[in-house]
Every structure is written in C-alpha cells, then in structure tokens.
Enzyme design. Sequence first.
Site: not given
Length: 216
Positions: A82, A194, A196
């Site tokens: 990001c 992202h 995650e």
Amino acid sequence: MKKQICIIDYKLGNLFSVNQALINIGLDVVISSDKETILNADALVLPGVGAFGDAMNHLRNLDLIGPIKNAVTSNKPLLGICLGLQLLFSESEEFGLVKGLDIIKGKVTKFTSINLEGNKIKIPQIGWNNISPLEDKNWENTPLQNITKEEYLYFVHSYYIVPEENVGLSVTNYDGHKYVSSILKNNIFACQFHPEKSGKVGLQIYNDWALTNNLK
C-alpha cells in the site's frame, strides 16, 4: 536456521496484521525501527497506511532511508504494501509535491473524482477489486504465480502509482481508472492491495513471495 524477515516500523502502518500473516505462513518475523536489525535482516517488508509526506518524514527522522536503499542495492528481497509501494517512487502529489525514496522512477497521483464517462466516483477506493496481468506480463515465478486472473483482493487508497519504468505486474480498474496495482523489479515486489486483509488469496501471495525469494 530460518531466515529473518524485518517489518520496518516507521510509526505508520498496519504492522500487527502483516506480522500475523507472515507468521501464519511460517516465517521468522521481527518488527523494528533499529537500523542494525534492518541491515542484518534477510528480507524487508515496508508496510504503510497514512500520508506520504508524514511517512517520508518519519523515515528520515528515524534515519531509515539509507538502510532501505542499502537493502535494495544489496539485492535483499523487499516487499512493499500500500503506502509502502508508493514510497518507493520518485514523488507524490499528496498535499503538494513530496519527494519519495526514488528507488523506482515514477509518481504517485490521486484518483480524479470524475471518471471517463463523466460520473462521480467514490474516493478513497475501499473494498474488494480484481487484478489482472499487465499487458503481456507473465505471473510465473512471481509472488502472483498461484493467483488466478481477475482475482479479488482488498484495497484502501486514494492515490495510485504511475511508473516511468517497465515494472508493472498487475493492473486494476476502479470505476474507469485503470492503474498499476503491483510491481516487480529485481528483488522488489510491491502491491497497492493489502494481502493481509485478503484472506487465503493474500496468504498465498505472501507465501509465494517467500518461496520465490528463497526465504522458506
């Protein structure tokens, strides 16, 4: 002996969720803003959530710009996420022109509020969107090697990268704005989305980043 992955702590970023994701795929992870720890790590992760200018100020004040550039030139794997992707570029237009790490030539610019059809779009982009290969780019032997075309991942951002180098790996279309959503340049892989926050697909990307860089 396991190789150590250092998540760079520059006081802006989603450190906990990235840390948990990397631990879940079996990596030895440390979170640190200590220069020696960063320099001695086998690979680095540069996460980030927040303003570009604030991030660069924090990196500068913590004296971390040198260690990051040293890692890149010494061919250590570097993963940017990001804002961590955006910081790798030459400059950003966020809140005025701000110089970045200039590791990759190009700029960071904001989504326009009107798309090509003249319709208003919501900024920031928040939520799931898909990625597809950039032009003739092949995802084989990259962190996206096990991701299907048009796979959905999670995004949160108002700004996007415009590379001047041929580093794009995937593209994403947000309401008519087609932009580069991940890049690969030698030892650097970085993404606007992202992993995650993207469930099993995101963990697969982290795992393949580790495998393609011999970190497991």
